[in-house]
Design an enzyme around this catalytic site. Structure first.
Site, PDB file in Angstrom:
ATOM      1  N   ARG A  79      -4.255  21.844 -14.079  1.00 41.25           N
ATOM      2  CA  ARG A  79      -3.199  20.980 -14.351  1.00 41.25           C
ATOM      3  C   ARG A  79      -3.265  20.503 -16.007  1.00 41.25           C
ATOM      4  O   ARG A  79      -2.495  20.368 -16.800  1.00 41.25           O
ATOM      5  CB  ARG A  79      -3.174  19.617 -13.645  1.00 41.25           C
ATOM      6  CG  ARG A  79      -1.940  18.761 -13.801  1.00 41.25           C
ATOM      7  CD  ARG A  79      -1.917  17.937 -12.711  1.00 41.25           C
ATOM      8  NE  ARG A  79      -0.820  16.840 -13.135  1.00 41.25           N
ATOM      9  CZ  ARG A  79      -0.145  16.149 -12.200  1.00 41.25           C
ATOM     10  NH1 ARG A  79      -0.408  16.178 -10.868  1.00 41.25           N
ATOM     11  NH2 ARG A  79       0.960  15.597 -12.733  1.00 41.25           N
ATOM     12  N   LYS A 131       6.408  23.122 -14.259  1.00 41.57           N
ATOM     13  CA  LYS A 131       5.503  21.980 -14.033  1.00 41.57           C
ATOM     14  C   LYS A 131       5.417  21.945 -12.211  1.00 41.57           C
ATOM     15  O   LYS A 131       4.188  21.527 -12.088  1.00 41.57           O
ATOM     16  CB  LYS A 131       6.704  20.935 -14.239  1.00 41.57           C
ATOM     17  CG  LYS A 131       5.499  19.470 -14.034  1.00 41.57           C
ATOM     18  CD  LYS A 131       5.196  18.511 -15.016  1.00 41.57           C
ATOM     19  CE  LYS A 131       3.970  17.337 -14.612  1.00 41.57           C
ATOM     20  NZ  LYS A 131       4.242  16.332 -15.216  1.00 41.57           N
ATOM     21  N   GLU A 153       8.174  19.258 -25.232  1.00 35.23           N
ATOM     22  CA  GLU A 153       7.575  19.694 -23.946  1.00 35.23           C
ATOM     23  C   GLU A 153       7.980  21.014 -23.202  1.00 35.23           C
ATOM     24  O   GLU A 153       7.513  21.857 -22.551  1.00 35.23           O
ATOM     25  CB  GLU A 153       7.818  18.540 -22.784  1.00 35.23           C
ATOM     26  CG  GLU A 153       6.953  17.047 -23.253  1.00 35.23           C
ATOM     27  CD  GLU A 153       5.774  16.998 -23.097  1.00 35.23           C
ATOM     28  OE1 GLU A 153       4.975  17.999 -22.849  1.00 35.23           O
ATOM     29  OE2 GLU A 153       5.025  15.879 -23.498  1.00 35.23           O
ATOM     30  N   HIS A 182      -2.004  18.454 -26.756  1.00 33.31           N
ATOM     31  CA  HIS A 182      -2.086  16.759 -26.435  1.00 33.31           C
ATOM     32  C   HIS A 182      -3.229  16.196 -26.871  1.00 33.31           C
ATOM     33  O   HIS A 182      -3.327  14.968 -26.975  1.00 33.31           O
ATOM     34  CB  HIS A 182      -1.677  16.599 -24.897  1.00 33.31           C
ATOM     35  CG  HIS A 182      -0.197  16.506 -24.372  1.00 33.31           C
ATOM     36  ND1 HIS A 182       0.342  17.791 -24.538  1.00 33.31           N
ATOM     37  CD2 HIS A 182       0.550  15.813 -24.059  1.00 33.31           C
ATOM     38  CE1 HIS A 182       1.697  17.401 -24.155  1.00 33.31           C
ATOM     39  NE2 HIS A 182       1.926  16.283 -23.768  1.00 33.31           N
ATOM     40  N   GLU A 215      -5.591  16.802 -10.408  1.00 34.40           N
ATOM     41  CA  GLU A 215      -6.282  17.121 -11.480  1.00 34.40           C
ATOM     42  C   GLU A 215      -7.690  17.735 -11.312  1.00 34.40           C
ATOM     43  O   GLU A 215      -8.644  17.077 -12.137  1.00 34.40           O
ATOM     44  CB  GLU A 215      -6.079  16.032 -12.563  1.00 34.40           C
ATOM     45  CG  GLU A 215      -5.880  16.652 -14.165  1.00 34.40           C
ATOM     46  CD  GLU A 215      -5.223  15.586 -14.906  1.00 34.40           C
ATOM     47  OE1 GLU A 215      -5.615  14.294 -14.930  1.00 34.40           O
ATOM     48  OE2 GLU A 215      -4.411  15.852 -15.945  1.00 34.40           O
ATOM     49  N   LYS A 252       2.104  11.461 -11.190  1.00 37.59           N
ATOM     50  CA  LYS A 252       1.318  10.414 -12.035  1.00 37.59           C
ATOM     51  C   LYS A 252       2.193   9.378 -12.152  1.00 37.59           C
ATOM     52  O   LYS A 252       3.309   9.359 -12.876  1.00 37.59           O
ATOM     53  CB  LYS A 252       0.949  11.129 -12.986  1.00 37.59           C
ATOM     54  CG  LYS A 252      -0.128  11.955 -12.972  1.00 37.59           C
ATOM     55  CD  LYS A 252      -0.594  12.415 -14.357  1.00 37.59           C
ATOM     56  CE  LYS A 252      -1.765  13.537 -14.399  1.00 37.59           C
ATOM     57  NZ  LYS A 252      -2.198  13.806 -15.769  1.00 37.59           N
ATOM     58  N   HIS A 264      -2.193  13.270 -28.820  1.00 41.63           N
ATOM     59  CA  HIS A 264      -2.446  11.957 -28.375  1.00 41.63           C
ATOM     60  C   HIS A 264      -3.324  11.154 -29.525  1.00 41.63           C
ATOM     61  O   HIS A 264      -2.965   9.852 -29.847  1.00 41.63           O
ATOM     62  CB  HIS A 264      -3.453  11.873 -26.965  1.00 41.63           C
ATOM     63  CG  HIS A 264      -2.773  12.033 -25.979  1.00 41.63           C
ATOM     64  ND1 HIS A 264      -3.422  12.563 -24.959  1.00 41.63           N
ATOM     65  CD2 HIS A 264      -1.282  12.019 -25.625  1.00 41.63           C
ATOM     66  CE1 HIS A 264      -2.245  12.890 -23.954  1.00 41.63           C
ATOM     67  NE2 HIS A 264      -1.323  12.548 -24.153  1.00 41.63           N
ATOM     68  N   HIS A 277       6.368  10.590 -28.520  1.00 41.21           N
ATOM     69  CA  HIS A 277       5.428  11.381 -27.937  1.00 41.21           C
ATOM     70  C   HIS A 277       5.538  12.826 -28.300  1.00 41.21           C
ATOM     71  O   HIS A 277       4.708  13.444 -28.729  1.00 41.21           O
ATOM     72  CB  HIS A 277       5.505  11.206 -26.464  1.00 41.21           C
ATOM     73  CG  HIS A 277       4.586  12.081 -25.706  1.00 41.21           C
ATOM     74  ND1 HIS A 277       3.321  11.975 -25.777  1.00 41.21           N
ATOM     75  CD2 HIS A 277       4.757  13.207 -25.141  1.00 41.21           C
ATOM     76  CE1 HIS A 277       2.647  12.832 -24.893  1.00 41.21           C
ATOM     77  NE2 HIS A 277       3.573  13.631 -24.351  1.00 41.21           N
ATOM     78  N   ASN A 298      -2.005  20.054 -20.830  1.00 40.83           N
ATOM     79  CA  ASN A 298      -2.197  19.289 -22.004  1.00 40.83           C
ATOM     80  C   ASN A 298      -2.238  20.031 -23.501  1.00 40.83           C
ATOM     81  O   ASN A 298      -2.740  19.635 -24.553  1.00 40.83           O
ATOM     82  CB  ASN A 298      -3.693  18.981 -21.935  1.00 40.83           C
ATOM     83  CG  ASN A 298      -3.718  17.337 -21.561  1.00 40.83           C
ATOM     84  OD1 ASN A 298      -2.746  16.740 -21.565  1.00 40.83           O
ATOM     85  ND2 ASN A 298      -4.724  16.814 -22.212  1.00 40.83           N
ATOM     86  N   ARG A 352       0.652  -1.173   0.227  1.00 42.47           N
ATOM     87  CA  ARG A 352       0.087   0.203  -0.008  1.00 42.47           C
ATOM     88  C   ARG A 352       0.958   1.214   0.050  1.00 42.47           C
ATOM     89  O   ARG A 352       0.284   2.487   0.525  1.00 42.47           O
ATOM     90  CB  ARG A 352      -1.070   0.109   1.233  1.00 42.47           C
ATOM     91  CG  ARG A 352      -1.959  -1.211   1.167  1.00 42.47           C
ATOM     92  CD  ARG A 352      -3.058  -0.935   2.297  1.00 42.47           C
ATOM     93  NE  ARG A 352      -3.998  -2.083   1.786  1.00 42.47           N
ATOM     94  CZ  ARG A 352      -3.734  -3.210   2.507  1.00 42.47           C
ATOM     95  NH1 ARG A 352      -2.837  -3.124   3.419  1.00 42.47           N
ATOM     96  NH2 ARG A 352      -4.635  -4.233   2.775  1.00 42.47           N
TER      97      ARG A 352
END
Ligand SMILES: NC(=O)c1ccc[n+]([C@@H]2O[C@H](COP(=O)([O-])OP(=O)(O)OC[C@H]3O[C@@H](n4cnc5c(N)ncnc54)[C@H](O)[C@@H]3O)[C@@H](O)[C@H]2O)c1
Ligand SMILES: [Zn+2]
Length: 365
Positions: free
Chosen positions: A240, A225, A186, A247, A235, A144, A251, A264, A244, A122
């Site tokens: 946040r 960031k 980025e 993106h 988010e 993330k 994506h 990417h 994107n 955990r």
């Protein structure tokens, strides 16, 4: 002297250290933050020599007890099979809660290692040692973590913040140039969404920055960031989402290219050009001069700015609807309003998107 950025997240706050020769002294840095826990070091097989070795030498010299395991390079390691192998390995080796996991590699190892640390017993502490530009400026900061499913990328994971991030610029010396460029996309994104000075500075720098400039680039990107994620850790407030920019269509382009046609950052570069054209159409305040500067900087950084033959505008639009960041089926675009600021736009007219996609080279159907 290394530069440190504090990511302020209450009792989950941590430092991102950016500089040279950090790996050789990593035991000291880890010790300062975590004492002397037992360590489980996970590294990308491509960084075994010299980078992972430097980490292990430093830990051995300092008398840390640690196990290490090499993980195959590439996205396929962000899988249920790989994390399951590592969970079992940790249990067999009787790792307890007072273990710290150390992830040495790019975003793949960081995301996998972070989720392994966040889920084993955990949750145990972890340290990120990013070795790609993308991992330094993006994936190692913000908490993330996760793995992919057959159904899509990053579908299983958790928010799990590292206890420390060591971004050693020296590791970029062995990074393939295409991977470096992908990370630069980025960095350029940060300029557009938050920092016109960073953008102008990148324009002057040219495609192959020297080590001292790289330290500044990574440092400034991490600051941005950190500011964004500390204002919206999970988010929930919307801030946040500005990360994107480029993106939504990026994506879709990545997926349409079966994750092999583009890296990417390359897909994001094309996505940023598309978002920039959309901003012009929507008259957000973004000017054609801003657009030209963005396109020129991407080209100068040897990133693509249009689609090759064979991409269907219709299929790309369909893909944006299933993007996991679409909310209640509504596709959201982050559009620039001037250099350094963006806004959040819902309900963008599909014909406008189609027309922009045609402009960047997509086929009508
Ligand atoms: N968690 C987040 O917030 C976040 C953000 C962006 C991207 N990501 C994830 O990050 C991943 C992409 O990360 P990436 O671009 O770092 O890819 P990666 O980890 O696959 O690394 C790219 C390639 O470079 C090699 N490599 C790494 N460091 C090297 C070095 N110093 N020298 C030589 N080769 C080296 C790797 O073996 C790999 O082949 C994706 O899975 C993406 O989903 C996560
Ligand atoms: Zn990205």
């Amino acid at each position: 002297m290394p530069d440190t950025v504090r990511v302020p997240l209450g009792d989950r706050s941590y430092d991102v250290v950016v500089g040279s020769s950090l790996l050789g002294n990593c035991a000291e840095s880890i010790g300062e933050v975590l004492g002397k826990p037992r360590l489980f070091v996970l590294f990308d097989e491509a960084v075994a020599l010299p980078w992972a070795q430097q980490v292990m030498d430093s830990l051995s010299t300092a008398g840390f007890a640690f196990d290490h395991v090499s993980v195959p390079s590439g996205e396929k390691s962000k899988s249920v099979a790989e994390i399951s192998r590592l969970w079992e390995m940790m249990a067999q080796r009787a790792f307890t809660r007072d273990t710290t996991l150390v992830a040495v590699g790019g975003g793949v190892i960081g995301d996998l290692g972070g989720f392994l640390a966040g889920s084993y017993l955990r949750g145990i502490p972890f340290v990120q040692i990013p070795t790609t530009l993308l991992a330094m400026v993006d994936s190692s900061v913000g908490g993330k973590t996760g793995i992919n499913l057959q159904a899509g990328k990053n579908l299983v994971g958790a928010f799990w913040q590292p206890a420390l991030v060591l971004a050693d610029i020296d590791t970029l010396s062995t990074l393939p140039i295409e991977e470096f460029r992908s990370g630069m996309a980025e960095v350029i994104k940060y300029g557009v969404i938050r920092d016109p000075d960073l953008f102008s500075w990148l324009e002057q720098l040219g495609p192959n920055p020297a080590a001292a400039d790289l330290t500044r680039i990574v440092h400034r990107s991490v600051q941005i960031k950190a500011e964004v994620v500390s204002g919206d850790e999970r988010e929930t407030t919307g801030l946040r989402a500005i990360l994107n920019f480029g993106h939504t269509l990026g994506h879709a382009i990545e997926a349409e290219g079966a994750y092999s046609a583009f890296r990417h950052g390359e897909a994001i570069a094309i996505g940023m050009v598309a978002a920039s054209l959309l901003a012009l159409k929507r008259e957000t305040g973004w000017s054609s001069d801003d657009h030209s500067r963005l396109e020129k900087l991407l080209k100068q950084s040897e990133l693509p700015t249009s689609l090759p033959k064979g991409y269907s505008a219709r299929r790309l639009i369909d893909r944006t609807r299933v993007d996991k960041k679409a909310v209640s089926g509504q596709v959201r675009y982050i559009l620039p309003t001037s250099l350094g600021s963006v806004k959040f736009v819902k309900g963008v007219d599909e014909n406008a998107v189609l027309s922009v996609l045609h402009e960047i080279g997509a086929a009508p159907e």
